[in-house]
Design an enzyme around this catalytic site. Structure first.
Site, mmCIF file in Angstrom:
data_model
loop_
_atom_site.group_PDB
_atom_site.id
_atom_site.type_symbol
_atom_site.label_atom_id
_atom_site.label_comp_id
_atom_site.label_asym_id
_atom_site.label_seq_id
_atom_site.Cartn_x
_atom_site.Cartn_y
_atom_site.Cartn_z
ATOM 1 N N ASP A 169 0.809 -1.220 0.000
ATOM 2 C CA ASP A 169 0.000 0.000 0.000
ATOM 3 C C ASP A 169 0.838 1.264 0.000
ATOM 4 O O ASP A 169 0.340 2.353 -0.278
ATOM 5 C CB ASP A 169 -0.838 0.039 1.287
ATOM 6 C CG ASP A 169 -2.204 -0.584 1.109
ATOM 7 O OD1 ASP A 169 -2.682 -0.637 -0.026
ATOM 8 O OD2 ASP A 169 -2.778 -1.000 2.128
ATOM 9 N N CYS A 170 2.077 1.117 0.394
ATOM 10 C CA CYS A 170 2.917 2.290 0.609
ATOM 11 C C CYS A 170 3.871 2.567 -0.549
ATOM 12 O O CYS A 170 4.666 3.503 -0.478
ATOM 13 C CB CYS A 170 3.688 2.120 1.907
ATOM 14 S SG CYS A 170 2.570 1.954 3.303
#
Ligand code: GLC
Ligand code: GLC
Length: 811
Positions: A483-484
């Site tokens: 997600d990052c």
């Protein structure tokens, strides 16, 4: 250092000091009503949705930590205390907390009074039941005063802690007999209320927080408890609570048992009222009647235990390694159930407000859960697929109460669609139920726009080839599994969410991870096509998968390991050429799991590079070297200090991909080594360093670049649970559901002599005895089913509902 011990016979973890290195929690509830409870009785409960239907208040980020729960205060001749130690923190002569499967039992003793509080949520019941036993262990008569306590949340947990101009005026309660009803907003649009009851006549009560505590007191020093006198307050606005007051006279050795219920009731519109402003209590009274006697509680607890025994019986190992036994037979499947229920919504790190059910997360949670209750997995797949868009893309999350996509969290995480194939295939392999593929499922919950689930899978699959970048690799979109890794985000506004901020048009940044995932799950889509007679479809898909394999080797391999991605400028991420972030774990795991580079030996090279570059004694870190500063073209990954979370933390979720990859290339010793480094039961002895619960996985253990290397965070709700279950039960122990039966393909440490697995599969029970006379890691020399030799490695489905003996000789 340990703070308790496992009690495997009772399937409990026994905590022997309240001062654990962090609150060690448990979950109550299985279906619609849930509670979180810590070893000192902190926590809260909610109906279905931790954000929208929260019953009791809990203040995250509180001082001291974990202050707020369902408490039972004891007043004993001027002295007062709480059996769970918190919140009063008076020294106890005895303390013990037993976290079991769906229940928690806390015992505290002080000055000859022993109190046990046992909390659970019965099956098919929207409430928490507390059985509280007070015993006089002294040789004199005792007059003990008991005060229960809960603080009500005004339903919407987000609004409850922000909208004070309204909320401090709307709180309402009602009292009848021994029951305190919380009915804030029931006068208008809500059709639900909660109640807190006790099964005997009370000697007083309080329902107004300020009257109970005193305005400037904390929960550690309620003025009513200190005095030993209730104030019989009736809340009007401010903060409604529920506290029963009970006087107990106990002869030496005598014990008395009380039953409290904290419940949730919904009334149909036309049945809301009994009279003007008097709520209809019929449903609450029926719920209370179910637990009028302690014997009813015991019977219900026995049902809960039977429920769990049945679920756990689906996969059981007999092994000489007790840590392995307790992970595989008890705690890992238990955590899988909890993550399946909660997704990432409510834990001591997830506030219950921020996140609903993740599209990718829920599909992965299903992998570890599907064998337990396939029917619920089926329902979940349909719910998830109903939030998909008709171009195959997906909302990243949906709200469990409404089952609708959450627009706040957005769309465009380009790995999401593929996980639907993986979740659905796992369900079909477990059950043989191909009919799910014919279910009519809406797109974006719009019933006017729907198609079969198979069609949803097709759109998921083609979402990848429809969205390729300059190298022919999949475009990453907002992010992939990581997600990052926000390659199109370019955020320079403080506080802006990396996941939801407006992205730039991203037609360059590509993900090697998604390429690996496509090759990993693609074959299941192909097989499903074949079984539907769609040979042309299947062949086309196969060609696309083959093409992606080649592209990955051509543009996604860096010589000794797989690249991670290409950024918005087309520059490499996860390459020798990079100053930082030269090698990442995710593509090494996923691409090798997918079989990419296995024949050429490149897969082995990649996994050796993992050992050389990413290995630590606490697990495998996500990447190396960590990012030392913020890179606007990489996003959130470089926002974390080195060694934490996605910036070179040990992200436990992807360690099992390496286990599975190692098993894929036959390195059983290595696969198990990776397993035992992060499996919580193997880390119990270092609980002082690890800090989180030794019975469940945490999302992250701080990496070697962190100040606190080896310290875990974010326990309970993590894809780590299901992937580790898949890694150990399927890849290492080697019992893997397949379309036509159970595939047997262990990959174990050479030193192992063998083990026995009992696996319930499609209604039959298989007792699988695996022996390893030649001390190999992999390879099945002989397989027999009920004495008959079988060619190949798949135990066919017998289908008679009986127990079958399987013998496997490795060699
Ligand atoms: C969190 C998210 C999961 C994501 C992972 C890596 O665990 O829930 O969806 O894949 O972080 O960023
Ligand atoms: C944060 C977390 C990450 C998680 C994401 C979910 O970025 O670091 O692990 O997946 O939030 O929104």
């Amino acid at each position: 250092m340990k703070f308790g011990h496992f009690d495997d016979a009772r399937k409990e973890y026994v905590i022997t000091t309240p001062q654990t290195p962090y609150p060690w929690i448990n979950y109550l509830g299985n279906e619609n009503f849930f509670g979180l409870i810590s070893n000192t009785s902190g926590g809260y409960c909610f109906y279905r949705d931790a954000r929208m239907r929260r019953l009791t208040r809990y203040r995250y980020n509180n001082i001291p930590v974990d202050n707020g729960g369902r408490y039972f205060y004891v007043h004993d001749e001027g002295d007062f205390w709480t059996p769970g130690w918190m919140p009063v923190k008076r020294d106890l002569d005895f303390y013990e907390c037993r976290h079991g499967l769906g229940y928690t039992s806390i015992t505290g003793e002080r000055n000859g009074v022993r109190v046990n509080q046992l909390a659970f949520i019965p099956l098919n019941y929207n409430g928490e039941v507390y059985k509280v036993t007070v015993k006089n262990t002294s040789d004199k008569k005792k007059s003990v005063k008991l005060f229960s306590f809960v603080e009500f949340c005004l339903w919407n947990a987000q609004d409850d802690m922000t909208n004070f101009q309204r909320n401090l005026s709307i709180g309402e309660v009602e009292l009848k007999d021994s029951v305190i009803y919380h009915k804030t907003e029931y006068r208008e649009r809500r059709d639900h209320y909660s109640f807190f009851s006790v099964n005997r006549a009370i000697d007083g009560f309080d329902t107004d927080r300020e009257s109970f505590l005193g305005l400037y007191n904390g929960l550690d020093n309620p003025q009513v408890v200190a005095k030993g006198e209730p104030s019989n307050s009736v809340a009007s606005g401010w903060s409604p609570i529920a506290s029963h007051h009970l006087k107990l006279d106990l002869a030496p050795g005598e014990e008395q048992t009380l039953v409290f219920v904290l419940g949730y009731v919904e009334n149909p519109q036309e049945e809301k009222w009994e009279a003007l402003d008097v709520i209809n209590k019929t449903r609450a009274e029926a719920m209370i009647a179910k637990f009028a006697e302690p014997a009813q509680v015991d019977a219900s607890l026995a049902e809960l235990a039977a429920y769990w025994n049945n679920l756990l019986s689906k996969y059981m190992i007999e092994t000489g390694d007790e840590k392995l036994g307790r992970m595989v037979n008890i705690w890992n499947p238990y955590q899988c159930m909890v993550t399946f229920n909660m997704s990432r919504s409510a834990s001591y790190f997830e506030s219950g407000i921020g996140r609903g059910m993740g599209f990718r997360d829920s599909n992965q949670d299903l992998l570890g859960f599907v064998h337990q209750i396939p029917g619920r997995a089926r329902e979940r797949i349909i719910d998830i697929a109903s939030t998909q868009f008709d171009d195959g893309s997906a909302y990243h999350q949906y709200q469990p109460l409404t089952k609708r996509g959450n627009t706040e969290v957005g769309i465009g995480f380009n790995d999401d669609p593929l996980w639907l194939i993986s979740g659905t295939a796992a369900y079909v392999k477990e059950t043989g139920d191909f009919s799910i593929l014919d279910e009519d499922v809406p797109f974006d919950n719009d019933t006017n726009n729907s198609a079969t689930l198979f069609e949803h899978l097709k759109r998921s699959f083609y979402h990848v080839p429809n969205n390729l970048g300059p190298h022919g690799l999949p475009l990453i979109g907002r992010a992939d599994w990581n997600d990052c890794l926000n390659l199109n985000c370019f955020s320079n506004t403080p506080g802006e969410s990396f996941q939801t901020t407006e992205n730039i048009e991203g037609k360059v940044a590509e993900s090697v991870f998604i390429a690996g995932l496509f090759v990993f799950v693609g074959p299941d889509y192909v097989e499903i096509c074949r079984r539907r007679g769609l040979e042309k479809e299947a062949a086309e898909a196969e060609a696309l998968i083959q093409g992606m394999k080649e592209t990955t080797m051509k543009h996604g391999f860096d010589g000794d390991w797989f690249l991670r991605a290409y950024d918005h400028f087309g520059d490499k991420i996860g390459s020798k050429e990079c100053a930082e972030g030269q090698i990442f774990i995710e593509p090494q795991g996923m691409c090798v799991m997918a079989g990419i580079g296995v024949e050429s030996g490149d897969a082995e090279k990649a996994l050796d590079s993992v050992i050389e570059k990413l290995e630590t004694k606490h697990g495998i870190v996500l990447q190396q070297p960590p990012y030392s500063k913020y890179y606007i073209n990489l996003g959130e990954i470089s926002s974390y200090p080195p060694g934490y979370k996605e910036n070179a933390g040990i992200f436990c979720h992807n360690n099992p991909w390496i286990m599975i990859a190692e098993a894929e290339i036959g390195r059983g010793d290595r696969a198990f080594e990776v397993y035992s480094r992060i499996a919580p039961a193997y880390r119990e002895d270092i609980s002082d360093l690890h800090r989180m619960e030794p019975y469940v996985y945490s999302q992250m253990i701080a990496g070697r670049d962190a100040v606190r290397h080896g310290e875990a965070k974010n326990s309970w709700l993590t894809g780590t649970a299901s992937w580790n279950f898949v890694a150990i039960t399927q890849a290492i122990l080697g019992i893997k559901p397949d379309f036509d039966g159970l595939k047997v393909d262990p990959c174990i440490p050479k030193a192992w002599d063998g083990y026995t697995i009992t696996r319930v599969f499609r209604g039959d029970t298989y007792r699988i005895k695996i022996t390893n006379p030649n001390h190999v890691s992999k390879g099945v020399a002989k397989l027999t089913l009920d004495g008959q030799e079988i060619t190949g490695q798949v135990i066919p489905v017998v289908g008679d509902g009986k127990t079958h003996e399987v013998e496997v000789v490795l060699g």
